[in-house]
Motif scaffolding. Structure first.
Motif: not given
Ligand code: DAH
Length: 346
Positions: A208, A222, A224, A264
């Motif tokens: 970012r 991260q 996921e 999402y």
């Molecule tokens: N993508 C989000 C972020 O980068 C984090 C995240 C939130 C992932 C909710 C997910 C979700 O899979 O369901 O801050």
């Protein structure tokens, strides 16, 4: 003339072995082949010879010149080698064991990532992969994050030059490429390439456009998770996260959900954890990650019927967990490769 040349050559052959340094060699060579050297003096006498004898004499001089040069070259190479040996010390015996008493170790980020994967593998999750250079489709559109969403701002991540196309991963062909802002893009890639039931984890690097400070880095990691099956509910999500945090932090660890918004997932939550038994994290709730139930719009986008399938997803920041658990108070320490930090977690 030949006798003179012969004598000089013989002299040089005798003298060279005595010479020990490049400087002494240069000095010696000057006395033979320099402007006032003995060999140069002989070559100058050629002008005094009758013109008819000069070609033969010239040839002879060249022959001796070549032989002298060969002697110089060999000597010089030998001296260079000696100098090198002096600099690097005695020859290294590559068959000896390494003198380094410090074995390498994994980085704290790797350790935390592996630990989370290990825990989740036990309940059936496997690791999936996705590219760090992503299209807007996988990173945003397919995740129900429309074009006017603030996350799509060109200032929020690094967009590629539209001319620079990388492979043929774009669905629409006209999309922009960017450095992915989260690993959630792998949810879409997985659901498009595999049929449910699915249980995947995707650890990876994200980017970012942040100015680095104690809690921000333009480059971070991260993990996921995505679980899609028939009849998946919030109970599964909560139970699995409870299991994850108890496995990571001990049975006393607690989690709680707070309502939140992610495009999402619906409903969406932020998760806080508490692990007062670990003195180092204090007794307050600590916000740690986002999660929710996969939005029906997302399921439809990848061709799954939301009446048949449901799922949960969560995403957590590895640095955040590592810092919270191990008391690292500046994210930048994690990237500086300072041995004083790395050794604490070796
Ligand atoms: N993508 C989000 C972020 O980068 C984090 C995240 C939130 C992932 C909710 C997910 C979700 O899979 O369901 O801050």
């Amino acid at each position: 003339m030949e006798a003179e040349l012969q004598a000089i050559l013989a002299q040089v052959e005798r003298d060279l072995p005595e010479i020990q340094t490049p400087a002494a060699f240069e000095q010696y060579r000057a006395t033979i082949s320099g402007p006032n050297g003995s060999f140069t003096a002989v070559t100058k006498t050629i002008g005094k010879l009758p013109p008819a004898e000069r070609p033969t004499a010239g040839k002879l001089i060249n022959q001796y010149k070549t032989r002298l040069q060969e002697l110089y070259d060999a000597k010089f190479a030998q001296l260079e080698e000696l100098e090198l040996q002096k600099q690097i010390g005695p020859a290294v015996d590559v068959t000896l064991p390494s003198p380094d008493p410090q074995p390498g170790s994994t980085h704290l980020i790797t350790q935390v990532r592996e630990e989370i994967c290990r825990v989740m593998r036990k309940i059936g999750f496997t690791v999936a992969d996705g590219p760090e250079i992503e299209t807007e489709y996988y990173c945003f559109d397919a995740l129900n994050t429309p074009a006017d969403h603030p996350a799509r701002d060109a200032q929020d991540t690094y967009y590629m030059d539209p001319e620079a196309r990388i492979g043929n991963v774009s669905r629409k062909g006209t999309e922009r490429y960017l450095l992915r802002t989260h690993t959630s893009s792998v949810q879409i890639r997985t659901m498009l390439s595999e049929k449910p039931p699915l249980r995947i984890l995707c650890p990876g690097r994200c980017f970012r456009r942040d100015t680095a400070d104690a809690t921000h880095s333009a480059n971070f990691h991260q993990i996921e998770a995505l679980y899609v099956d028939r009849g998946v509910t919030v109970t599964d999500l909560k139970a699995d996260l409870d299991y994850l945090f108890k496995s990571l932090l001990g049975n006393e660890a607690q989690i709680r959900f707070r309502p939140h918004y992610f495009g999402y997932t619906e409903p969406s939550f932020e998760v806080d954890f508490k692990a007062s038994h670990l003195g180092k994290v204090g007794s307050d709730w600590i916000e740690i990650m986002g999660c929710g139930m996969v939005d029906p719009t997302v399921l439809e986008e990848v061709g799954l019927d939301p009446n048949e399938w449901s799922g949960y997803a969560f995403g957590l920041g590895i640095e955040r967990i590592a810092m919270t658990l191990y008391g690292v108070d500046d994210i930048r320490y994690l990237y500086q490769n300072d041995l004083r930090l790395l050794r604490q977690f070796a």
